[in-house]
Design an enzyme around this catalytic site. Structure first.
Site, mmCIF file in Angstrom:
data_model
loop_
_atom_site.group_PDB
_atom_site.id
_atom_site.type_symbol
_atom_site.label_atom_id
_atom_site.label_comp_id
_atom_site.label_asym_id
_atom_site.label_seq_id
_atom_site.Cartn_x
_atom_site.Cartn_y
_atom_site.Cartn_z
ATOM 1 N N ARG A 183 -17.739 -14.304 -23.669
ATOM 2 C CA ARG A 183 -16.818 -14.609 -24.772
ATOM 3 C C ARG A 183 -16.966 -14.120 -25.674
ATOM 4 N NH1 ARG A 183 -12.627 -16.055 -26.783
ATOM 5 N NH2 ARG A 183 -11.023 -18.213 -26.533
ATOM 6 N N ARG A 195 -11.082 -22.829 -11.406
ATOM 7 C CA ARG A 195 -11.514 -22.510 -13.641
ATOM 8 C C ARG A 195 -13.091 -22.816 -13.364
ATOM 9 N NH1 ARG A 195 -8.915 -24.054 -18.004
ATOM 10 N NH2 ARG A 195 -6.433 -23.355 -17.921
ATOM 11 N N ARG A 246 -15.800 -22.067 -19.993
ATOM 12 C CA ARG A 246 -15.848 -22.815 -20.991
ATOM 13 C C ARG A 246 -17.672 -23.712 -20.253
ATOM 14 N NH1 ARG A 246 -11.438 -23.737 -23.956
ATOM 15 N NH2 ARG A 246 -10.700 -24.542 -22.031
ATOM 16 N N TYR A 295 6.199 -22.794 -19.733
ATOM 17 C CA TYR A 295 5.560 -22.042 -21.270
ATOM 18 C C TYR A 295 6.063 -21.451 -22.279
ATOM 19 C CZ TYR A 295 1.048 -24.247 -19.211
ATOM 20 O OH TYR A 295 0.086 -25.437 -19.173
ATOM 21 N N ASP A 329 -4.723 -15.341 -16.465
ATOM 22 C CA ASP A 329 -3.889 -16.709 -17.292
ATOM 23 C C ASP A 329 -2.911 -16.259 -16.456
ATOM 24 O OD1 ASP A 329 -5.472 -18.659 -18.611
ATOM 25 O OD2 ASP A 329 -2.457 -18.295 -19.315
HETATM 26 O O1 CP3 Z 1 -11.671 -19.148 -13.116
HETATM 27 C C1 CP3 Z 1 -10.132 -19.079 -12.984
HETATM 28 O O2 CP3 Z 1 -9.595 -20.023 -12.454
HETATM 29 C C2 CP3 Z 1 -9.607 -17.654 -13.362
HETATM 30 C C3 CP3 Z 1 -9.218 -17.691 -14.372
HETATM 31 C C4 CP3 Z 1 -8.078 -18.282 -15.012
HETATM 32 C C5 CP3 Z 1 -7.931 -18.994 -16.325
HETATM 33 N N1 CP3 Z 1 -6.462 -19.844 -16.050
HETATM 34 C C6 CP3 Z 1 -8.369 -18.915 -17.297
HETATM 35 C C7 CP3 Z 1 -8.401 -19.257 -18.402
HETATM 36 C C8 CP3 Z 1 -7.148 -18.869 -14.263
HETATM 37 C C9 CP3 Z 1 -6.371 -19.597 -12.457
HETATM 38 C C10 CP3 Z 1 -6.251 -20.119 -14.687
HETATM 39 C C11 CP3 Z 1 -4.779 -20.800 -14.313
HETATM 40 C C12 CP3 Z 1 -4.135 -21.145 -15.402
HETATM 41 N N2 CP3 Z 1 -3.466 -20.523 -17.122
HETATM 42 C C13 CP3 Z 1 -3.118 -22.177 -15.472
HETATM 43 C C14 CP3 Z 1 -2.719 -22.661 -14.042
HETATM 44 C C15 CP3 Z 1 -4.179 -24.088 -13.413
HETATM 45 C C16 CP3 Z 1 -3.996 -24.886 -14.520
HETATM 46 O O3 CP3 Z 1 -4.750 -25.379 -14.509
HETATM 47 O O4 CP3 Z 1 -2.552 -25.945 -14.671
HETATM 48 C C17 CP3 Z 1 -2.968 -22.466 -17.062
HETATM 49 C C18 CP3 Z 1 -1.369 -23.944 -16.375
HETATM 50 C C19 CP3 Z 1 -2.851 -21.727 -17.880
HETATM 51 C C20 CP3 Z 1 -2.160 -21.977 -19.037
HETATM 52 C C21 CP3 Z 1 -3.290 -22.131 -20.071
HETATM 53 N N3 CP3 Z 1 -4.799 -20.672 -20.115
HETATM 54 C C22 CP3 Z 1 -3.592 -22.916 -20.748
HETATM 55 C C23 CP3 Z 1 -2.846 -24.059 -21.073
HETATM 56 C C24 CP3 Z 1 -4.707 -23.064 -21.256
HETATM 57 C C25 CP3 Z 1 -5.908 -23.473 -22.723
HETATM 58 C C26 CP3 Z 1 -6.269 -24.340 -21.990
HETATM 59 C C27 CP3 Z 1 -7.695 -24.174 -21.981
HETATM 60 O O5 CP3 Z 1 -8.389 -24.506 -20.426
HETATM 61 O O6 CP3 Z 1 -8.102 -23.642 -22.909
HETATM 62 C C28 CP3 Z 1 -5.409 -21.510 -21.475
HETATM 63 C C29 CP3 Z 1 -6.806 -21.437 -21.741
HETATM 64 C C30 CP3 Z 1 -7.918 -20.228 -20.875
HETATM 65 N N4 CP3 Z 1 -7.476 -19.869 -19.072
HETATM 66 C C31 CP3 Z 1 -8.902 -21.161 -20.117
HETATM 67 C C32 CP3 Z 1 -10.160 -19.775 -19.386
HETATM 68 C C33 CP3 Z 1 -11.122 -19.956 -19.128
HETATM 69 C C34 CP3 Z 1 -10.179 -20.612 -21.892
HETATM 70 C C35 CP3 Z 1 -9.851 -19.451 -22.534
HETATM 71 C C36 CP3 Z 1 -11.096 -19.980 -23.640
HETATM 72 O O7 CP3 Z 1 -12.001 -19.386 -23.066
HETATM 73 O O8 CP3 Z 1 -10.912 -19.720 -25.517
#
Ligand code: CP3
Length: 341
Positions: A36, A23, A27, A149, A73
């Site tokens: 964003r 990640r 943010r 999910y 994602d």
């Molecule tokens: O920089 C990176 O790592 C690349 C991008 C990336 C994102 N999600 C962007 C993202 C990667 C590799 C993921 C993987 C992901 N997504 C996982 C596996 C890794 C982990 O954290 O366990 C999972 C379970 C998800 C599902 C997911 N996506 C959730 C639960 C959420 C909401 C929680 C949160 O952090 O907001 C997301 C949203 C998400 N995915 C964001 C980002 C940058 C936030 C969205 C925003 O900008 O509002």
């Protein structure tokens, strides 16, 4: 093969270890929050190649990590299969709940490659923006975690629905996993063709299963995906992240065929590296919350990870994703410390 990250994935112990952070785009970075805001919703950001490539490159410019990870994602695969997906502000992902065989039949693998075309274009664009030393990592969720999910309709604390389905409706559950295995192979293969140097499978909820179901729904689908990708792209390494798997990381590393296992924060490196075959690289596992604290608290944790990783093929990373409240200057201090190891 000059990219340090790829040398490690090829089994070499490189020191100091190459590093990137799960990640790493997101943010906690002001430049991400600004972009964003312009992009509108999160799915539009993931499917607008110019913006998604820019976001992927932001942490590389700022910190010079050894790898960029595609900005997308894991839930873009169910989205591409035609399952609904929305990211609600402050709530995380929301999906329709999959409960029946009809719901599985409604998933449409034939639309996946067209739907993910913009994501593959992001891979191409990002690759063009990276130097020869920096690897590009593509990724997908593992079938089990993506299924979590879909069956829960979003995140969950106990995962009672999916665990209930895995035990109580094994044929239905297996049919869902099968659809996800096949489309994950196509999707990751597309990312490699578009320029990904390595791919990673995120299995964030692997640890909620019993050992028997872990073998069936984590190890076996991962083994099938790895075998199919090896067949099509023999030189492309694969990292697996069976989060919270505990001692089962040994069976995972030995039986799936992955080139590296990512270890979560709770994994004791001396124990975990003893369970993983010597030929399989490790990745991890700094506590992301130590980076929020920074200072000596973080430095002590970093030394612990470095000590545990010395002498084996290891990629420095976190044990889970960086959290939004992380001060960017703490990440700069982290990079400095690891580079000086
Ligand atoms: O920089 C990176 O790592 C690349 C991008 C990336 C994102 N999600 C962007 C993202 C990667 C590799 C993921 C993987 C992901 N997504 C996982 C596996 C890794 C982990 O954290 O366990 C999972 C379970 C998800 C599902 C997911 N996506 C959730 C639960 C959420 C909401 C929680 C949160 O952090 O907001 C997301 C949203 C998400 N995915 C964001 C980002 C940058 C936030 C969205 C925003 O900008 O509002």
């Amino acid at each position: 093969m000059t990219k340090p990250l790829l040398r490690v994935l090829n089994g070499q112990a490189v020191w100091p270890p190459p590093m990137w952070l799960m990640r790493q785009a997101g943010r906690y970075l002001p430049e991400y929050r600004e972009l964003r805001g312009q992009a509108g919703d999160f799915i539009s950001l993931c499917t607008t190649p110019a913006l998604a490539a820019e976001v992927t490159l932001q942490p590389i410019r700022r910190y010079g990590f050894d790898a960029a990870i595609l900005f997308s994602d894991i839930l873009m695969l169910p989205w591409a299969l035609g399952h609904g997906l929305a990211f609600k502000e402050g709530e995380g992902p929301v999906l329709p709940r999959l409960t029946t065989g009809q719901d599985v039949s409604a998933l449409d693998p034939s639309r996946v490659m067209a739907a993910v075309a913009p994501i593959l274009e992001t891979v191409q664009r990002t690759k063009a923006g990276l130097d020869d030393e920096t690897a590009l990592i593509g990724f997908a969720g593992s079938p089990f975690t993506v299924a979590c999910y879909m069956v829960e309709g979003g995140g969950s604390k106990e995962f009672a629905r999916i665990r209930g389905m895995a035990h109580g409706e094994p044929a239905l559950f297996a049919s869902l996993i099968d659809v996800l295995v096949e489309s994950t192979v196509e999707y990751l293969s597309g990312q490699v063709t578009a320029g990904a140097d390595a791919v990673m499978l995120f299995d964030s909820w692997a640890g909620v299963l019993s050992p028997r179901l872990f073998a069936l729904h984590v190890i076996e689908p991962t083994r099938r995906i790895v075998a199919a990708l090896r067949d099509r792209h023999p030189g492309t390494p694969i990292i697996g992240f069976p989060r919270l798997a505990g001692v089962l990381v040994g069976a995972y590393a030995a039986q799936t065929g992955v080139d590296a296992v990512a270890l979560d924060t709770g994994a004791e490196l001396s124990v975990a590296t003893g369970l993983v075959p010597a030929t399989v690289a490790t990745q991890g596992n700094l506590d992301p919350l130590s980076v929020v604290a920074g200072g000596e608290a973080m430095a002590a944790e970093v030394r612990g990870v470095l000590d545990g990783a010395r002498g084996r093929p290891h990629i420095f990373n976190l044990g889970h994703g960086i959290v939004p409240q992380t001060p960017p200057e703490h990440v700069a201090a982290l990079v400095k410390q690891v580079r000086a190891a």
